[in-house]
Design an enzyme around this catalytic site. Structure first.
Site, PDB file in Angstrom:
ATOM      1  N   LYS A   1       0.012   4.260  -0.245  1.00 30.07           N
ATOM      2  CA  LYS A   1      -0.660   5.442   0.331  1.00 30.07           C
ATOM      3  C   LYS A   1      -0.441   6.662  -0.588  1.00 30.07           C
ATOM      4  CE  LYS A   1       0.345   3.490   4.816  1.00 30.07           C
ATOM      5  NZ  LYS A   1       0.156   3.628   6.234  1.00 30.07           N
TER       6      LYS A   1
ATOM      7  N   GLU B   1      -6.772   4.640   7.835  1.00 32.40           N
ATOM      8  CA  GLU B   1      -6.565   6.057   7.500  1.00 32.40           C
ATOM      9  C   GLU B   1      -7.796   6.625   6.782  1.00 32.40           C
ATOM     10  OE1 GLU B   1      -2.793   5.488   5.579  1.00 32.40           O
ATOM     11  OE2 GLU B   1      -1.918   4.981   7.523  1.00 32.40           O
TER      12      GLU B   1
ATOM     13  N   ASN C   1       0.871  -1.184   0.000  1.00 33.20           N
ATOM     14  CA  ASN C   1       0.000   0.000   0.000  1.00 33.20           C
ATOM     15  C   ASN C   1       0.903   1.227   0.000  1.00 33.20           C
ATOM     16  OD1 ASN C   1      -1.797   2.050   0.507  1.00 33.20           O
ATOM     17  ND2 ASN C   1      -2.206   1.442   2.635  1.00 33.20           N
TER      18      ASN C   1
ATOM     19  N   SER D   1       3.561  -2.299  10.310  1.00 37.01           N
ATOM     20  CA  SER D   1       5.024  -2.277  10.462  1.00 37.01           C
ATOM     21  C   SER D   1       5.692  -3.607  10.090  1.00 37.01           C
ATOM     22  CB  SER D   1       5.400  -1.852  11.886  1.00 37.01           C
ATOM     23  OG  SER D   1       4.922  -0.553  12.149  1.00 37.01           O
TER      24      SER D   1
ATOM     25  N   GLU E   1      -5.250  -5.043  10.668  1.00 34.85           N
ATOM     26  CA  GLU E   1      -4.236  -4.014  10.864  1.00 34.85           C
ATOM     27  C   GLU E   1      -4.509  -3.277  12.172  1.00 34.85           C
ATOM     28  OE1 GLU E   1      -2.264  -2.801   6.986  1.00 34.85           O
ATOM     29  OE2 GLU E   1      -4.043  -1.571   7.161  1.00 34.85           O
TER      30      GLU E   1
ATOM     31  N   HIS F   1      -9.356   1.033   4.976  1.00 34.44           N
ATOM     32  CA  HIS F   1      -8.083   1.246   5.671  1.00 34.44           C
ATOM     33  C   HIS F   1      -8.327   2.216   6.830  1.00 34.44           C
ATOM     34  CE1 HIS F   1      -3.982   2.485   6.507  1.00 34.44           C
ATOM     35  NE2 HIS F   1      -3.578   1.419   5.855  1.00 34.44           N
TER      36      HIS F   1
ATOM     37  N   GLY G   1       2.557   2.146  10.626  1.00 42.33           N
ATOM     38  CA  GLY G   1       3.520   3.226  10.433  1.00 42.33           C
ATOM     39  C   GLY G   1       4.234   3.650  11.700  1.00 42.33           C
TER      40      GLY G   1
HETATM   41  C1  PEP Z   1      -0.594   0.075   5.932  1.00 44.27           C
HETATM   42  O1  PEP Z   1      -0.595   1.197   5.483  1.00 44.27           O
HETATM   43  O2  PEP Z   1      -1.543  -0.672   5.644  1.00 44.27           O
HETATM   44  C2  PEP Z   1       0.515  -0.358   6.788  1.00 44.27           C
HETATM   45  C3  PEP Z   1       0.431  -1.520   7.361  1.00 44.27           C
HETATM   46  O3  PEP Z   1       1.551   0.505   6.925  1.00 44.27           O
HETATM   47  P1  PEP Z   1       3.002   0.175   7.581  1.00 44.27           P
HETATM   48  O4  PEP Z   1       3.460  -1.132   6.988  1.00 44.27           O
HETATM   49  O5  PEP Z   1       3.863   1.323   7.180  1.00 44.27           O
HETATM   50  O6  PEP Z   1       2.800   0.050   9.046  1.00 44.27           O
END
Ligand code: PEP
Length: 251
Positions: A14, A101, A12, A214, A169, A99, A175
């Site tokens: 973003k 976000e 992803n 992460s 998630e 997601h 992040g």
């Molecule tokens: C994500 O944006 O779905 C995500 C898991 O980000 P990160 O791997 O940077 O934590």
């Protein structure tokens, strides 16, 4: 349940990536076509501005492409939005919906996420439906309850031939460099599997459940080996082909 489902490693991007970043997608497409290709499916979800070029770069390779969001409607007066049909028309095969976000920045409720997932399926896309608890909910020991509630509200009724992917998630791990413990991931993924099987029967046994939060080359092997972890949704570490492909290799 043993991991007999072919893993999916999904990136992803973003709101990251300019045309110069297409070289990373070219490198991904080359690697997944080569003799050292990873033993899993690999998907990259660039920003909408790069999608068509990403599709063109991966046309002769097994690298799949996807969108990061779609509107619930097929067409209409929705300035700035992109429909699932448009993503499919550009060559996408998947789309991320719900997601955290999107849920926090745009107030997307479970009902909206479910409508987006339905729009994706109607357009022939596979929706990757994201769920996950916040840090406060986790501290209150509500993680499993919150995620079950999100699944209840976000997963649409499915026709025989339709498939979905669930991405767990934990919001506090996205992040941040923080990762859920193997025990927490095992417990949550088992609970999501139970939910899927109770609602979707056999299809629920075959549905991929991705972990996201992460995931990095250094921790991928341990996470991806856990029961009911059928791949990863990767943010930051998917921007560079080398890191992303190292995660895919770990699968
Ligand atoms: C994500 O944006 O779905 C995500 C898991 O980000 P990160 O791997 O940077 O934590």
């Amino acid at each position: 349940m043993p991991n007999t489902i072919r893993p999916l490693i999904a990136g992803n991007w973003k709101m990251n990536g300019l045309r110069a970043s297409l070289r990373e997608i070219r490198a991904m497409a080359e690697k997944v076509s080569g003799k050292d290709r990873p033993d899993c499916d690999v998907l990259v979800c660039p920003p909408a501005t790069l999608l068509a070029e990403a599709v063109a770069l991966s046309a002769d390779s097994p690298l799949a492409t996807g969108g990061q969001n779609c509107h619930v409607a097929r067409t209409g007066a929705h300035t700035g939005d992109v429909s699932a049909e448009m993503l499919a028309d550009a060559g996408a095969r998947f789309v991320i919906v719900g997601h955290s976000e999107r849920r926090s920045d745009h107030g997307e409720t479970d009902g909206v996420v479910q409508a987006k997932a339905r729009a994706a399926l109607d357009a022939g896309l596979v929706p990757i439906i994201c769920v996950g608890e916040t840090g406060a909910q986790r501290l209150d020991a509500l993680a499993i309850t919150v995620v079950e509630h999100q699944l209840d509200g976000s997963v649409p009724q499915l026709q025989e031939n339709e498939q979905i992917v669930i991405a767990y998630e934990p919001v506090w791990a996205i992040g941040t460099g923080e990762v859920a413990t193997p025990a927490d991931i095992l417990r949550m993924h088992a609970s999501i599997r139970d939910w899927l099987v109770s609602r979707l029967a056999l299809k629920g046994q075959e549905t991929r459940i991705l972990y996201g939060g992460s995931v990095k080359p250094e921790n991928a092997a341990e996470i991806l080996a856990l029961a009911n972890v059928n791949g990863g949704l990767v943010g930051g570490a998917s921007l560079k082909a080398r890191d992303f492909l190292a995660i895919a290799d770990a699968a």
